[in-house]
Scaffold this motif. Structure first.
Motif, PDB file in Angstrom:
ATOM      1  N   LEU A 128       4.249   4.929 -10.504  1.00 23.71           N
ATOM      2  CA  LEU A 128       5.170   5.291  -9.432  1.00 23.71           C
ATOM      3  C   LEU A 128       4.522   6.223  -8.416  1.00 23.71           C
ATOM      4  CD1 LEU A 128       8.382   5.842 -11.586  1.00 23.71           C
ATOM      5  CD2 LEU A 128       7.930   3.919 -10.045  1.00 23.71           C
ATOM      6  N   LYS A 129       3.779   7.202  -8.875  1.00 21.89           N
ATOM      7  CA  LYS A 129       3.217   8.203  -7.964  1.00 21.89           C
ATOM      8  C   LYS A 129       2.239   7.578  -6.974  1.00 21.89           C
ATOM      9  CE  LYS A 129       4.859  12.268  -9.543  1.00 21.89           C
ATOM     10  NZ  LYS A 129       5.714  13.175  -8.733  1.00 21.89           N
ATOM     11  N   VAL A 130       1.341   6.709  -7.457  1.00 15.39           N
ATOM     12  CA  VAL A 130       0.310   6.169  -6.574  1.00 15.39           C
ATOM     13  C   VAL A 130       0.577   4.728  -6.180  1.00 15.39           C
ATOM     14  CG1 VAL A 130      -1.367   7.701  -7.656  1.00 15.39           C
ATOM     15  CG2 VAL A 130      -1.292   5.301  -8.359  1.00 15.39           C
ATOM     16  N   SER A 131       1.720   4.182  -6.608  1.00  9.26           N
ATOM     17  CA  SER A 131       2.070   2.784  -6.350  1.00  9.26           C
ATOM     18  C   SER A 131       0.996   1.864  -6.927  1.00  9.26           C
ATOM     19  CB  SER A 131       2.255   2.527  -4.853  1.00  9.26           C
ATOM     20  OG  SER A 131       3.099   1.423  -4.643  1.00  9.26           O
ATOM     21  N   SER A 174       3.758  15.626  -4.099  1.00 14.03           N
ATOM     22  CA  SER A 174       3.004  14.868  -5.087  1.00 14.03           C
ATOM     23  C   SER A 174       3.042  13.378  -4.812  1.00 14.03           C
ATOM     24  CB  SER A 174       3.553  15.125  -6.498  1.00 14.03           C
ATOM     25  OG  SER A 174       4.810  14.500  -6.678  1.00 14.03           O
ATOM     26  N   GLY A 175       2.102  12.685  -5.437  1.00  7.20           N
ATOM     27  CA  GLY A 175       2.032  11.249  -5.292  1.00  7.20           C
ATOM     28  C   GLY A 175       1.691  10.848  -3.878  1.00  7.20           C
ATOM     29  N   ASP A 176       2.082   9.630  -3.492  1.00  9.39           N
ATOM     30  CA  ASP A 176       1.712   9.156  -2.167  1.00  9.39           C
ATOM     31  C   ASP A 176       2.605   9.707  -1.062  1.00  9.39           C
ATOM     32  OD1 ASP A 176       4.005   7.668  -2.467  1.00  9.39           O
ATOM     33  OD2 ASP A 176       2.999   5.719  -2.584  1.00  9.39           O
ATOM     34  N   LEU A 177       3.447  10.693  -1.390  1.00 11.04           N
ATOM     35  CA  LEU A 177       4.177  11.458  -0.371  1.00 11.04           C
ATOM     36  C   LEU A 177       3.638  12.879  -0.238  1.00 11.04           C
ATOM     37  CD1 LEU A 177       7.894  10.407  -1.017  1.00 11.04           C
ATOM     38  CD2 LEU A 177       6.505   9.872   0.995  1.00 11.04           C
ATOM     39  N   ALA A 178       2.529  13.177  -0.905  1.00 11.08           N
ATOM     40  CA  ALA A 178       2.029  14.551  -0.945  1.00 11.08           C
ATOM     41  C   ALA A 178       1.617  15.067   0.427  1.00 11.08           C
ATOM     42  CB  ALA A 178       0.852  14.647  -1.910  1.00 11.08           C
ATOM     43  N   LEU A 179       1.147  14.184   1.300  1.00 10.94           N
ATOM     44  CA  LEU A 179       0.626  14.630   2.592  1.00 10.94           C
ATOM     45  C   LEU A 179       1.602  14.417   3.739  1.00 10.94           C
ATOM     46  CD1 LEU A 179      -3.043  13.318   2.229  1.00 10.94           C
ATOM     47  CD2 LEU A 179      -2.072  15.526   1.566  1.00 10.94           C
ATOM     48  N   VAL A 180       2.819  14.046   3.414  1.00 11.05           N
ATOM     49  CA  VAL A 180       3.863  13.865   4.427  1.00 11.05           C
ATOM     50  C   VAL A 180       4.948  14.910   4.201  1.00 11.05           C
ATOM     51  CG1 VAL A 180       5.625  12.309   5.334  1.00 11.05           C
ATOM     52  CG2 VAL A 180       3.418  11.411   4.630  1.00 11.05           C
ATOM     53  N   VAL A 185       0.800  -1.202   0.000  1.00  6.64           N
ATOM     54  CA  VAL A 185       0.000   0.000   0.000  1.00  6.64           C
ATOM     55  C   VAL A 185       0.836   1.255   0.000  1.00  6.64           C
ATOM     56  CG1 VAL A 185      -2.082  -0.959   1.000  1.00  6.64           C
ATOM     57  CG2 VAL A 185      -0.242  -0.320   2.476  1.00  6.64           C
ATOM     58  N   CYS A 186       0.303   2.306  -0.622  1.00  6.35           N
ATOM     59  CA  CYS A 186       0.970   3.597  -0.646  1.00  6.35           C
ATOM     60  C   CYS A 186       0.490   4.370   0.575  1.00  6.35           C
ATOM     61  CB  CYS A 186       0.638   4.328  -1.935  1.00  6.35           C
ATOM     62  SG  CYS A 186      -1.111   4.452  -2.278  1.00  6.35           S
ATOM     63  N   LEU A 187       0.929   3.927   1.766  1.00  7.00           N
ATOM     64  CA  LEU A 187       0.495   4.580   2.995  1.00  7.00           C
ATOM     65  C   LEU A 187       1.410   5.756   3.256  1.00  7.00           C
ATOM     66  CD1 LEU A 187      -0.103   1.373   5.070  1.00  7.00           C
ATOM     67  CD2 LEU A 187      -1.791   2.841   4.023  1.00  7.00           C
ATOM     68  N   THR A 212       7.936   4.787  -2.719  1.00  5.37           N
ATOM     69  CA  THR A 212       7.639   4.241  -1.405  1.00  5.37           C
ATOM     70  C   THR A 212       7.269   2.768  -1.526  1.00  5.37           C
ATOM     71  OG1 THR A 212       5.325   4.858  -1.629  1.00  5.37           O
ATOM     72  CG2 THR A 212       6.797   6.463  -0.593  1.00  5.37           C
ATOM     73  N   GLY A 213       7.285   2.077  -0.400  1.00  8.59           N
ATOM     74  CA  GLY A 213       6.862   0.687  -0.382  1.00  8.59           C
ATOM     75  C   GLY A 213       6.412   0.273   1.001  1.00  8.59           C
ATOM     76  N   THR A 214       5.294  -0.436   1.055  1.00  7.66           N
ATOM     77  CA  THR A 214       4.769  -0.922   2.323  1.00  7.66           C
ATOM     78  C   THR A 214       4.194  -2.314   2.131  1.00  7.66           C
ATOM     79  OG1 THR A 214       4.133   1.318   2.989  1.00  7.66           O
ATOM     80  CG2 THR A 214       3.145  -0.496   4.222  1.00  7.66           C
ATOM     81  N   ARG A 215       4.478  -3.204   3.054  1.00  8.11           N
ATOM     82  CA  ARG A 215       3.757  -4.468   3.147  1.00  8.11           C
ATOM     83  C   ARG A 215       3.317  -4.654   4.588  1.00  8.11           C
ATOM     84  NH1 ARG A 215       5.820  -9.863   0.720  1.00  8.11           N
ATOM     85  NH2 ARG A 215       3.598 -10.306   1.001  1.00  8.11           N
ATOM     86  N   ALA A 216       2.072  -5.060   4.751  1.00  2.00           N
ATOM     87  CA  ALA A 216       1.524  -5.278   6.082  1.00  2.00           C
ATOM     88  C   ALA A 216       0.599  -6.480   6.043  1.00  2.00           C
ATOM     89  CB  ALA A 216       0.767  -4.041   6.565  1.00  2.00           C
ATOM     90  N   ALA A 217       0.503  -7.171   7.163  1.00  6.47           N
ATOM     91  CA  ALA A 217      -0.308  -8.383   7.207  1.00  6.47           C
ATOM     92  C   ALA A 217      -0.985  -8.506   8.561  1.00  6.47           C
ATOM     93  CB  ALA A 217       0.565  -9.617   6.950  1.00  6.47           C
ATOM     94  N   GLY A 218      -2.142  -9.173   8.574  1.00  6.77           N
ATOM     95  CA  GLY A 218      -2.856  -9.387   9.820  1.00  6.77           C
ATOM     96  C   GLY A 218      -2.151 -10.391  10.716  1.00  6.77           C
TER      97      GLY A 218
END
Length: 542
Positions: A352-355, A442-448, A19-21, A462-468
């Motif tokens: 790339l921008k929105v993953s 811009s992209g998924d870093l726009a709000l950070v 996810v592009c968190l 960016t890159g994220t992996r998460a699991a329950g």
């Protein structure tokens, strides 16, 4: 955030949440780490502010990797575990997109043709219309008036992974099909005394690519349902798109009091009815959920027949029928309509921008097609060839999909550096760099990092992996990473990588907090190297 796995041959792959968190400037979480690896004696010590982030309790059982390199001299500036394999998340897309960009070129465009099979008499086509799918990622559905592709910081493809944050672009996802239909009408055809066929033989399905790329894609193979609260105790209102006769919506979402939980789900039944249920707080913003398009070719066929009808072209066949088998021999000759995509550089920017996971996996298939194969797995040979070309050590790189969401993906921080250095030597250096998310801009870093001195000066995938975690109900953050360039203000763009693996957090906010920490480390690296450049320039002028 559950992990779903399956086997193919001898390779075990699992679907992660790539996810592009990026969203909130929440700053909590970190890990212990020491300055080690290949750092040299002349390297600057690790910024105490970075060490303080890494010493947060949440990072106690995980591991960080950092690397900053001067591309001109090859000197390692900052280094921590640079040659240890890490789960990379969506930073994997750098290798996929780079290979495709280098292979196809920034100006490459995809042309999707429509052929009339049969004679046309007095406006009637006695035969079929055949749309030959060519793997156009957006099919005109994101194209702005200036020809560029539109996106938002949190793409609609992440609506269900990051509830409450995704938003829609305003463009009509059926715009490309509408254009094709109008061209068919302009060619003189007013009636199709046959059927409409979506020829989707470009490449074969690949179950190992968990996003399931297809040769024909409309609206990312998703149906968007956007809910808006009304008054507590009343049903919320909704809109949905793209609307076709293949689907209906059964809507049962109740508005609840301000501050109450919002939870909305959408499920597609065998009859094509999308059941949307849940609750929506009265003070919530419009809330987006998505439902999958279960048969992309049949969906596109229905949507195209309806577009033809809007353009004044009637079709004898039933719009909601199955997609007929394509002709034994591929259509040839002059098409009656063509849809030309945005240039590849725009598609790469979107990915790339929105993953964009589907887009990245699609590139693997298109690379295979470019090699003359319908087997998407053959696309990895192109990625391997690109890695060899730029000097990536094969012992430090493992890739099993295009987007970074399976267990076969692992890279050392060092593995990214040859790729990043390569782009600094090409005419597309600025174009590639600016296609990446940009801190605070811009992209998924726009709000950070919107208030950071490094705003606009960190360019990074960016890159994220998460699991329950069923044991405790927590979320295991397998990876959060950033890789790209630091603008030091003196005309240099330093390749850098920051990656963290393995921390348990209590909620999505904890995942976002780790994302913000990694962004903050990147910002501090930019500030440190900018200060070092300024100091060096001042000393040289004395």
């Amino acid at each position: 955030m559950a992990v779903v796995g399956h086997d193919r041959g001898t390779r075990r792959r699992a679907l992660g949440i790539s996810v592009c968190l990026c969203l909130l400037a929440l700053l909590t979480g970190s890990c212990t780490g020491s300055f080690e690896g290949s750092a040299r004696a002349e390297d600057a010590p690790l910024d105490p502010r970075i060490q303080k982030i890494m010493d947060k309790p949440v990072y106690r059982y995980g591991q960080f990797g950092l690397l900053v390199v001067d591309p001109a001299t090859g000197r390692t500036i900052t280094s921590l575990n640079p040659e240890r394999l890490f789960v990379p998340g969506s930073t994997t897309k750098l290798f996929t997109v780079s290979t495709a960009w280098d292979t196809f070129g920034s100006d490459h465009r995809t042309t999707t043709p429509v052929y009339a099979q049969g004679p046309v008499t007095d406006g009637t086509l006695d035969g079929n219309l055949v749309l030959v799918a060519q793997g156009d990622l957006t099919m005109g559905g994101r194209t702005k008036p200036d020809g560029t592709l539109d996106y938002r910081p949190v793409d609609h493809t992440y609506a269900d992974a990051v509830p409450g944050y995704a938003t829609l672009t305003p463009e009509n996802p059926l715009a490309g099909l509408n254009s094709l239909a109008e061209q068919v009408r302009s060619s003189g055809i007013t009636h199709v005394n046959g059927d409409v066929v979506i020829d989707d033989r470009l490449f074969a399905p690949d179950p190992a690519l968990v996003t399931d790329p297809t040769p024909i894609i409309i609206n990312d193979n998703l149906i968007d349902i956007l809910s808006t609260p009304t008054q507590p105790g009343q049903q919320a209102t909704f809109t949905w798109r793209p609307q076709t006769a293949r689907n209906k919506v059964s809507y049962h979402v109740m508005t609840v009091a301000k501050g109450k939980p919002t939870a909305i789900t959408a499920e597609v039944g065998a009859d094509g009815v999308i059941a949307v249920t849940g609750t929506l707080a009265a003070d919530a913003k419009p809330w987006l959920v998505t439902a999958p398009v279960t048969d992309p070719a049949a969906f596109a066929r229905t949507a195209f027949i309806e577009a033809l009808d809007r353009a004044g072209v009637s079709v004898a066949a039933t719009p909601t029928g199955p997609d007929p088998a394509p002709p034994a021999k591929a259509p040839s000759g002059d098409p009656v309509a063509r849809l030309v995509s945005a240039p590849f550089s725009q598609e790469a920017t979107l990915i790339l921008k929105v993953s964009h996971n589907l887009g990245a996996d699609l590139l693997v298939c298109l690379l295979a097609v470019q090699r003359g194969s319908r087997d998407c797995e053959d696309g990895f040979a192109s990625i391997k060839a690109f890695n060899d070309k730029v000097g990536v050590d094969p012992a430090q790189a493992s890739q099993a999909d295009g987007q970074g969401g399976v267990d076969g993906d692992a890279f050392t921080p060092r593995a990214f550096i040859p790729l990043l250095k390569y782009w600094t030597t090409t005419p597309e250096a600025a174009q590639f760099r600016e296609a990446l998310p940009i801190l605070g801009s811009s992209g998924d870093l726009a709000l950070v990092g919107t208030d950071s001195p490094a705003k606009g000066k960190v360019f990074a995938k960016t890159g994220t992996r998460a699991a329950g975690n069923s044991l405790t109900g927590q979320v295991l953050v397998t990876a959060r990473a950033m890789a790209g360039y630091l603008d030091t203000g003196d005309g240099r763009y330093l390749p850098f990588v920051v990656v963290f693996n393995d921390a348990l957090v209590d909620s999505t906010d904890g995942v976002l907090s780790i994302a913000a920490d990694i962004a903050q480390i990147s910002a501090l690296l930019q500030e440190d190297n900018t200060a070092a450049s300024a100091s060096g320039a001042a000393s040289a002028s004395r």
